[in-house]
Design a protein around this motif. Structure first.
Motif, PDB file in Angstrom:
ATOM      1  N   SER A  47       5.478   5.659 -10.951  1.00 41.53           N
ATOM      2  CA  SER A  47       5.914   5.254  -9.431  1.00 41.53           C
ATOM      3  C   SER A  47       7.360   6.887  -9.491  1.00 41.53           C
ATOM      4  CB  SER A  47       6.423   4.395 -10.026  1.00 41.53           C
ATOM      5  OG  SER A  47       7.063   4.179  -8.547  1.00 41.53           O
ATOM      6  N   ALA A  48       6.604   7.072  -8.141  1.00 45.11           N
ATOM      7  CA  ALA A  48       7.819   7.740  -7.814  1.00 45.11           C
ATOM      8  C   ALA A  48       8.031   7.593  -6.346  1.00 45.11           C
ATOM      9  CB  ALA A  48       7.083   9.731  -7.971  1.00 45.11           C
ATOM     10  N   ASP A  49       9.069   5.999  -6.181  1.00 43.65           N
ATOM     11  CA  ASP A  49       9.172   5.376  -5.254  1.00 43.65           C
ATOM     12  C   ASP A  49      10.800   5.450  -6.015  1.00 43.65           C
ATOM     13  OD1 ASP A  49      10.067   3.459  -3.376  1.00 43.65           O
ATOM     14  OD2 ASP A  49       8.414   3.960  -2.734  1.00 43.65           O
ATOM     15  N   SER A  50      12.014   5.235  -5.146  1.00 43.84           N
ATOM     16  CA  SER A  50      13.786   5.240  -5.398  1.00 43.84           C
ATOM     17  C   SER A  50      13.365   3.898  -5.357  1.00 43.84           C
ATOM     18  CB  SER A  50      14.191   6.043  -4.739  1.00 43.84           C
ATOM     19  OG  SER A  50      13.532   5.979  -2.936  1.00 43.84           O
ATOM     20  N   ARG A  51      12.281   3.143  -4.665  1.00 42.76           N
ATOM     21  CA  ARG A  51      13.004   1.297  -4.170  1.00 42.76           C
ATOM     22  C   ARG A  51      12.143   0.497  -4.961  1.00 42.76           C
ATOM     23  NH1 ARG A  51      13.080  -0.463   2.212  1.00 42.76           N
ATOM     24  NH2 ARG A  51      11.194   0.624   1.179  1.00 42.76           N
ATOM     25  N   GLN A  52      11.219   1.416  -5.642  1.00 39.12           N
ATOM     26  CA  GLN A  52      10.228   0.197  -6.663  1.00 39.12           C
ATOM     27  C   GLN A  52      10.927   0.229  -7.869  1.00 39.12           C
ATOM     28  OE1 GLN A  52       6.110   2.092  -6.105  1.00 39.12           O
ATOM     29  NE2 GLN A  52       5.831   1.872  -4.330  1.00 39.12           N
ATOM     30  N   VAL A  53      11.936   0.655  -8.457  1.00 38.75           N
ATOM     31  CA  VAL A  53      12.578   0.703  -9.000  1.00 38.75           C
ATOM     32  C   VAL A  53      13.279  -0.044  -9.553  1.00 38.75           C
ATOM     33  CG1 VAL A  53      12.132   2.811  -9.987  1.00 38.75           C
ATOM     34  CG2 VAL A  53      14.364   2.174  -8.889  1.00 38.75           C
ATOM     35  N   TYR A  54      13.390  -1.015  -8.360  1.00 38.95           N
ATOM     36  CA  TYR A  54      14.555  -2.442  -8.434  1.00 38.95           C
ATOM     37  C   TYR A  54      13.491  -3.752  -8.566  1.00 38.95           C
ATOM     38  CZ  TYR A  54      17.943   0.947  -7.505  1.00 38.95           C
ATOM     39  OH  TYR A  54      19.034   1.894  -7.595  1.00 38.95           O
TER      40      TYR A  54
END
Length: 330
Positions: A47-54
């Motif tokens: 994933s290259a999504d800054s919010r999906q890491v949370y």
């Protein structure tokens, strides 16, 4: 930061280490295309999504569902608590380690998402100054005001100041904090170290009307899936002042739960704000090259994308056997 080891799946014949990147504005169907391609390649998705890491930020970030994640191994999802911060440097280091592990296992990695800097950090190999966020410094610059902060930046780092809009407080403060922590202008610390493997960069886009319809449909779907309950659960656990609750899709529902607007109004605000965000994403991605673009509305999108991937892999393999080394960009 620890990262999960890639589990070897069936290897692609005559394997050559590559990376396939898929970017584009929100709601253009990146996840669906990536999963379909990864299944054909027996690859993995990063994933290259800054919010999906949370963790816990699922519906509002359009995180791949458990069913989708079961179809293809996914990485860089749910790796941080919402109260923690994941810096771009840490993301880059973690992603690079997973990609290297994937290559060792003979697996094709796909880097997928709409956070342009995450993609660029890997595709271009951005050199990122190892400076963590400095809350006290940022608070000081906020109190100083953007006009004065920008004037200060023009003095300490005129090179980078030319690349930052005078009203861009986020990038201005980042450049200033790097200077005050390291004593060096951020412009002298930045640069690129391209990856040692070929990269095929694909992009998804569609006309404005189609994108607006996609955004409206996605918003309806998110609310039907339980976005309000998700935001309420996050507020109950972390409080209404959690910074991530001020982001797209969550802030509007937070305001609804606080009684500041109706659910219908919150829904319209999400659609409006997402449209504005998508416009900025489209502008950002369009200025990046080389990206092979596809119409997200095309009925044969998967066939088109697969044909491009196959040609890229054939060319990469041919180059390997003809030269014994070298890099190719698609």
């Amino acid at each position: 930061m620890d990262h999960p080891k890639i589990h070897a799946r069936s290897r692609v014949s005559s394997y050559v280490p590559i990376l396939i990147a898929i970017g584009g504005a929100t709601a253009t169907g990146k996840t669906g295309l990536a999963i379909a391609l990864a299944e054909r390649l027996q690859g993995v998705i990063l994933s290259a999504d800054s919010r999906q890491v949370y963790r816990g930020f699922d519906i509002g970030t359009a995180k791949p569902t458990p069913q989708e994640q079961a179809r293809v191994p996914h990485y860089l999802i749910d790796i941080r608590e919402p109260t923690d911060t994941l810096t771009l440097a840490t993301y880059q280091q973690t992603a690079q380690a997973i990609i290297a592990d994937s290559h060792r296992q003979g697996t094709v990695p796909l880097l997928v998402g709409g956070t342009g800097l995450y993609l660029e950090a890997i595709v271009k190999g951005l050199k990122i100054p190892p400076v963590a966020p400095q809350p006290r410094l940022r608070s000081h610059f906020t109190q100083l005001g953007q006009p004065h902060s920008y004037q200060l930046l023009q003095v300490v780092d005129p090179t980078v100041a030319q690349r930052i809009h005078p009203n861009d407080a986020v990038r201005t403060q980042r450049a200033l904090e790097v200077y005050y922590v390291t004593g060096q202008p951020i412009s002298t610390l930045q640069g690129e170290v391209p990856p040692p493997y070929p990269v095929l960069y694909l992009g998804l886009d569609c006309d404005r009307q189609s994108l607006a319809q996609r955004i409206a449909h996605r918003t309806d779907t998110m609310i039907a899936m339980g976005l309000v309950a998700e935001v309420k659960a996050l507020i109950d656990r972390y409080g209404p002042d959690l910074p991530l609750l001020r982001t797209l899709g969550y802030d509007e529902i937070r305001r609804y739960l606080a009684g500041d607007c109706s659910l219908a109004q919150a829904k319209q605000l999400i659609i409006q704000h997402t449209g504005q965000f998508a416009k900025r994403q489209r502008t950002w991605f369009r200025r990046r090259a080389p990206i092979t673009w596809f119409d997200a509305e095309a009925t044969d999108l998967l066939d088109q994308a697969w044909s491009r991937v196959a040609r890229f892999m054939d060319a990469t393999q041919a180059q390997k056997w003809s030269s014994g080394s070298g890099r190719s960009r698609g």
